[in-house]
Write an enzyme that holds these catalytic residues in place. Structure first.
Site, PDB file in Angstrom:
ATOM      1  N   PRO A 214      26.121  12.484 -15.729  1.00  0.00           N
ATOM      2  CA  PRO A 214      26.924  13.096 -14.663  1.00  0.00           C
ATOM      3  C   PRO A 214      28.290  12.430 -14.546  1.00  0.00           C
ATOM      4  CG  PRO A 214      24.718  12.482 -13.896  1.00  0.00           C
ATOM      5  CD  PRO A 214      24.911  11.836 -15.226  1.00  0.00           C
ATOM      6  N   THR A 217      29.532   8.104 -13.868  1.00  0.00           N
ATOM      7  CA  THR A 217      28.466   7.146 -14.173  1.00  0.00           C
ATOM      8  C   THR A 217      28.898   6.049 -15.142  1.00  0.00           C
ATOM      9  OG1 THR A 217      27.652   8.736 -15.822  1.00  0.00           O
ATOM     10  CG2 THR A 217      26.573   8.727 -13.678  1.00  0.00           C
ATOM     11  N   THR A 220      33.297   6.747 -19.737  1.00  0.00           N
ATOM     12  CA  THR A 220      34.601   6.317 -20.244  1.00  0.00           C
ATOM     13  C   THR A 220      34.754   4.807 -20.131  1.00  0.00           C
ATOM     14  OG1 THR A 220      35.524   8.453 -19.560  1.00  0.00           O
ATOM     15  CG2 THR A 220      37.079   6.703 -20.058  1.00  0.00           C
ATOM     16  N   HIS A 434      19.870  18.961  18.966  1.00  0.00           N
ATOM     17  CA  HIS A 434      19.715  19.366  17.563  1.00  0.00           C
ATOM     18  C   HIS A 434      19.502  18.136  16.675  1.00  0.00           C
ATOM     19  CE1 HIS A 434      20.626  22.153  14.115  1.00  0.00           C
ATOM     20  NE2 HIS A 434      20.875  20.987  13.540  1.00  0.00           N
ATOM     21  N   GLU A 435      20.350  17.126  16.837  1.00  0.00           N
ATOM     22  CA  GLU A 435      20.258  15.941  15.978  1.00  0.00           C
ATOM     23  C   GLU A 435      19.015  15.116  16.295  1.00  0.00           C
ATOM     24  OE1 GLU A 435      22.078  15.749  13.446  1.00  0.00           O
ATOM     25  OE2 GLU A 435      23.420  17.369  14.044  1.00  0.00           O
ATOM     26  N   HIS A 438      16.026  16.598  14.546  1.00  0.00           N
ATOM     27  CA  HIS A 438      15.879  16.133  13.157  1.00  0.00           C
ATOM     28  C   HIS A 438      15.269  14.732  13.114  1.00  0.00           C
ATOM     29  CE1 HIS A 438      17.925  19.449  11.265  1.00  0.00           C
ATOM     30  NE2 HIS A 438      19.075  19.224  11.885  1.00  0.00           N
TER      31      HIS A 438
END
Length: 628
Positions: A214, A217, A220, A434-435, A438
């Site tokens: 990817p 990472t 180069t 809402h939070e 979660h």
């Protein structure tokens, strides 16, 4: 600023030309010769002849090769005073001299000076000479830029950067997190430095190594390390530099590159982003790109063709190995394919240690904690993270960075810039529920990742955020973990519906629903985790090209497609019901957490769990939460 002689010449030439013409026009010989005798009044040639016939002309001085006359005349029309009048004479007037002699007029001719003719000639030749010289200068610069002097129109010359002993400033000790890849390339470097130890047992030097992974990472960076360690000639070029607007340029540049490489063997040729020229042939509408395919064919021939390329090692990097031509990937061209993936915990820790060498940090800063909190980060992401933390430390006028700056930098890298805090309102309370929805589900489900923190501080497009930290690097994910993530993602919407009613459900869960649908569909079509059974129903033969993929369709019947939709809906519905059940059972602690979140705007994971533990039991998990 230091000015080169070319810059000075470029600016001085126009000034010189303008000054020369100014001097020639206003200070030239014409002004010198005629200026002292020039008259303020003028007369036509016909009128001058009338004055001559009436005997009013006393003296005539001829200038400019008899083209101009300064006439001294006296008469009633001139007030009976001697006047000096300028007369432009025709090109051919042979009778004029005869008339002047008959009238006994004093006549004197003034021939032009010899220097005047020289300056006139130079003035006429100066502009053409400067034009030709300027064109020659530009043409020479163009030749030098495209391959050296005397190589006009050298479009086919390779643009590869050549270094006899590359000094990149990077060695293998500067590369961390990709130990397997380092071992492969250290072997290549040893082969170049001490080939006899390999040839003694009949081993041949590998012709090519392909780096696959990817973005960010370290592909180069590995190539730079090889260049810094190998002590052999090093050629580096990007795949996009081969093909340009002229037909045949790509193949010509490939030939030129390998010719130079063979002349300097043993050496290394590094081609970055090789997918720009190495894509599969015959793809796309109309059969593909002929010019690119010619370049690829030439590259295939040079790497392993009739002549061979003994002593030339080709190293290439790409993050799109799936689209490369199969002939390019076979042994004999790229003998080895080295995978450079996103680093695991140990790799991230090693990368952080490398990039932290030149950073001032408080002793309490734990690189291990940072590595635990950054799963999925590439080497470039980690380098950027520490750099952002260093910038933030300087902005806050601190002498060394702390975990506070690093925590803020992680949030910025992942979610974006910090926005303006929300004002107290119904919207802020809804976002808080809402939070917390979660977070409470993530804390109570055994197979869900632990909560790192909950915040109402906006970042990017999100008005609030709940952060989860995986307890370890998860290369394999179980069915129970996926279901727990689906339930957790639905926790925000479930909290909105339970607390405010179905009519007050907002669009804030749109991204959550996208993730939920994607995970549920992959459970059915990819992982065989549904009642349909252990079947992979996703097409694996699709190509990322328009040509081959245009005729592709689903590989299952409409009945199976209907069943897939049914299974996806069933999984999501069951998870949503479980999320609502958890919200209802823990309403008291949720209300308390929401009030605290509105007050503080951010609740850390440990504090969140301590409050939840006062009301219900929490499954044991591994927690790697930073302390401030």
């Amino acid at each position: 600023m230091k000015l080169s002689w070319k810059t000075l010449l470029l600016w001085s030439l126009p000034i010189f030309v303008i000054g020369f013409f100014f001097w020639q026009g206003f200070l030239g010989p014409t002004t010198t010769d005629v200026g002292s005798n020039i008259a303020s009044s003028r007369m036509t040639y016909g009128r001058f002849l009338e004055y001559l016939d009436m005997g009013w002309v006393k003296r005539v001085d001829l200038y400019e090769n008899n083209h101009t006359a300064i006439v001294e005349a006296v008469g009633p029309e001139l007030g009976n005073r001697v006047q000096r009048i300028r007369v432009e004479l025709p090109a051919s007037a042979p009778e004029l001299i005869t008339k002047l002699r008959k009238a006994n007029v004093d006549l004197d001719a003034h021939p032009p000076k010899s220097t005047s003719a020289v300056w006139g000639l130079l003035g006429n030749l100066l502009f053409p000479l400067l034009l030709v010289g300027g064109l020659a200068f530009l043409f020479r610069r163009s030749n030098n830029a495209s391959g050296g002097p005397g190589q006009a129109m050298s479009f086919g010359k390779s643009k590869a950067l050549f270094q006899m002993e590359a000094k990149t400033g990077v060695v293998f000790n500067d590369v961390a997190g990709v130990e397997e890849a380092k071992e492969e390339f250290q072997e290549v470097v040893t082969f170049l430095k001490q080939p006899e130890s390999f040839t003694a047992v009949g081993a041949k030097i590998p012709k090519g190594v392909l780096l696959v992974g990817p973005p960010g990472t370290g592909k180069t960076l590995l190539a730079k390390a090889i260049a810094g360690e190998a002590s052999v000639p090093f050629f580096s070029i990007s795949g996009s530099e081969f093909v340009e607007m002229f037909v045949g340029v790509g193949a010509s540049r490939v030939r030129d590159l390998f010719k130079k490489a063979k002349d300097n063997a043993p050496c290394i040729v590094f081609i970055d982003e090789i997918d720009a020229v190495g894509r599969q042939r015959g793809t796309g509408v109309g059969g593909g790109n002929d010019e690119r395919e010619q370049t690829l064919n030439q590259l295939l021939t040079e790497m392993d063709g009739f002549e061979g390329n003994t002593g030339v090692i080709v190293i290439a990097a790409t993050n799109r190995a799936d689209i490369l031509d199969s002939a390019l990937l076979r042994p004999g061209r790229f003998d080895r394919q080295v995978s450079v993936d996103v680093p695991d915990f140990k790799g991230r820790l090693a990368i952080l240690e490398v990039h932290a060498k030149n950073k001032k940090m408080e002793p309490k800063v734990s690189l291990e904690t940072i590595a635990r909190r950054t799963p999925g980060f590439s080497g470039a992401d980690l380098a950027n993270l520490l750099n952002e933390a260093a910038i933030l430390t300087a902005r806050r006028r601190k002498n060394a960075m702390t975990m506070s700056e690093i925590d803020t930098s992680i949030d910025r890298v992942v979610a974006g810039m910090e926005g303006t805090p929300l004002i107290d309102s119904k919207s802020k309370r809804l976002i808080a529920y809402h939070e917390v929805g979660h977070a409470i589900i993530g804390s109570l489900l055994e197979h869900h990742d632990p909560v790192q923190k909950v915040t109402l501080i906006p970042r990017g497009q999100a008005r609030g955020l709940t952060w989860f930290t995986p307890s370890d690097d998860q290369s394999l994910i179980s069915r129970s973990q996926i279901l727990a993530r689906i339930v957790g993602a639905l926790g925000g919407r479930a909290a909105e519906e339970i607390i405010f009613g179905d009519a007050e459900v907002t669009t804030g869960a749109s991204n959550d629903l996208q993730q939920v649908t994607s995970m549920a569909r992959q459970m059915v079509t990819r992982f065989g985790m549904s009642k349909i059974g252990p079947l992979s129903l996703e097409s694996q033969g699709g190509d990322p090209f328009l040509g081959r993929g245009m005729g592709g369709g689903s590989e299952y019947s409409d009945e199976v497609a209907t069943n897939i939709d049914k299974q996806v809906r069933e999984i999501v519905s069951e998870c949503y019901a479980q999320a609502k059940h958890i919200i209802i059972d823990n309403r008291v602690v949720i209300d308390r957490l929401v009030d605290l979140l509105i007050e503080k705007e951010t609740i850390e994971g440990n504090e969140f769990r301590d409050i939840v533990k006062e009301y219900t039991a929490i499954p044991e998990k591994n927690y790697y939460i930073s302390q401030f």
